[in-house]
Scaffold this active site. Structure first.
Site, PDB file in Angstrom:
ATOM      1  CB  CYS A  71      -0.912   0.003   1.229  1.00 21.70           C
ATOM      2  SG  CYS A  71      -1.852   1.535   1.426  1.00 21.70           S
ATOM      3  CG  HIS A 162      -3.113  -1.272  -9.345  1.00 20.29           C
ATOM      4  ND1 HIS A 162      -3.829  -0.592  -8.390  1.00 20.29           N
ATOM      5  CD2 HIS A 162      -1.969  -1.675  -8.744  1.00 20.29           C
ATOM      6  CE1 HIS A 162      -3.137  -0.570  -7.259  1.00 20.29           C
ATOM      7  NE2 HIS A 162      -2.004  -1.234  -7.449  1.00 20.29           N
ATOM      8  CD  GLU A 211      -7.027   1.282  -1.751  1.00 18.19           C
ATOM      9  OE1 GLU A 211      -6.257   0.334  -1.461  1.00 18.19           O
ATOM     10  OE2 GLU A 211      -6.972   2.380  -1.201  1.00 18.19           O
ATOM     11  CB  CYS A 220      -5.097   3.741  -4.133  1.00 18.44           C
ATOM     12  SG  CYS A 220      -4.235   2.163  -4.408  1.00 18.44           S
ATOM     13  N   GLY A 223      -2.048   2.480  -6.717  1.00 18.56           N
ATOM     14  CA  GLY A 223      -2.974   2.732  -7.809  1.00 18.56           C
ATOM     15  C   GLY A 223      -2.630   3.984  -8.596  1.00 18.56           C
TER      16      GLY A 223
END
Length: 276
Positions: A71, A162, A211, A220, A223
């Site tokens: 993350c 992703h 997410e 994110c 992301g």
């Protein structure tokens, strides 16, 4: 259990210093503490543990108890935590994750970490490594279906999968409806985070994110990195981009060493104790 709630651009997690605490059944604890009515309220749980390969190990769980590899917003807060709480005096820190070791540069102001630059590593573009099911080697600008409509998606992994879709008006796009469907699409054997990116110009974009395991969040980090890579691959963005998210801004650089670098804020919200 002693904890600290932290957030990076509103992407909030409960952090536990597992150099001192022991968390039994972290998946269940993640579900409990993430509940915004009966718990602390967060997008998940992050455990800071010792590592024999780096300075620390980051173990991450989503709000639904599922485990994630990495993350971006969360790891910036790990960097702030270990410095601000005296676990390290270094401003160059290596954090081990399930997506490999990530290298952080901590930017200190008045004795506290204000922002963090993270070397997020090289983007993974091979479809089987992301993973995403695809007959071609890479999944770039491929058709996907959701709720009776066709979208064009580019898949990228930044240690976690992703799927990036370019949209014209992200503010009014049905992120919840489309994101919920595409997260669990059969093309993603491990599910995926779904990003919706509105290009403003070659160096600026707006983004919203659904997410995996948490639903729509305010930001994110992985992301955002994946979205900039997708934008470059599709000729829509240059390699240095300021991305506006619901929770704030991230500056992303895809450099000549093929590594993606992310810079953004990290904030401590409060500390406390909770029975688990």
């Amino acid at each position: 259990m002693k904890f600290t709630k932290m957030q990076g651009l509103g992407n909030d997690y409960v952090y536990v210093n597992c150099l001192e605490e022991v968390v039994e059944n972290p998946k269940e604890v993640a579900r409990k503490v993430s509940d915004r009515h009966f718990g602390i309220g967060s997008d998940g749980l992050i455990l800071i543990k010792p590592s024999d390969k780096a300075d620390f190990f980051m173990e991450m769980y989503n709000a639904d108890g599922s485990q994630s590899e990495m993350c971006g917003n969360g790891i910036r807060c790990v960097g702030k935590y270990v410095y601000d709480f005296g676990l390290t005096k270094k401003t160059e820190v290596a954090i081990d994750t399930l997506a490999g070791i990530k290298y952080l540069t901590l930017h200190v102001e008045n004795g506290k970490v204000a922002t963090v630059t993270v070397d997020m590593g090289m983007p993974i573009l091979e479809a089987k490594e992301i993973p995403v099911q695809c007959e071609e080697e890479q999944f770039i600008n491929q058709k996907v279906e959701a709720l009776g409509k066709t979208y064009y998606m580019t898949a990228v992994s930044m240690g976690n999968p992703h799927g990036v879709i370019f949209v014209e008006d992200v503010k009014n796009f049905p992120v919840h409806e489309v994101g919920k469907v595409l997260e669990v699409d059969e093309i993603f054997p491990k599910r995926a985070n779904i990003e919706f990116l509105e290009i403003l110009d070659k160096k600026t974009a707006n983004m919203r994110v659904w997410e995996r395991g948490s639903g729509e969040t305010l930001a994110c980090g992985t992301g955002t990195c994946a979205s900039v890579v997708a934008g470059v691959l599709n000729g829509k963005l240059e390699k240095e981009v300021l991305v506006h998210l619901l929770g704030g801004d991230l500056f992303i650089e895809w450099k000549e060493d093929n590594h993606v670098y992310m810079t953004g804020a990290a904030t401590t919200v409060f500390t406390g104790e909770i029975e688990v």
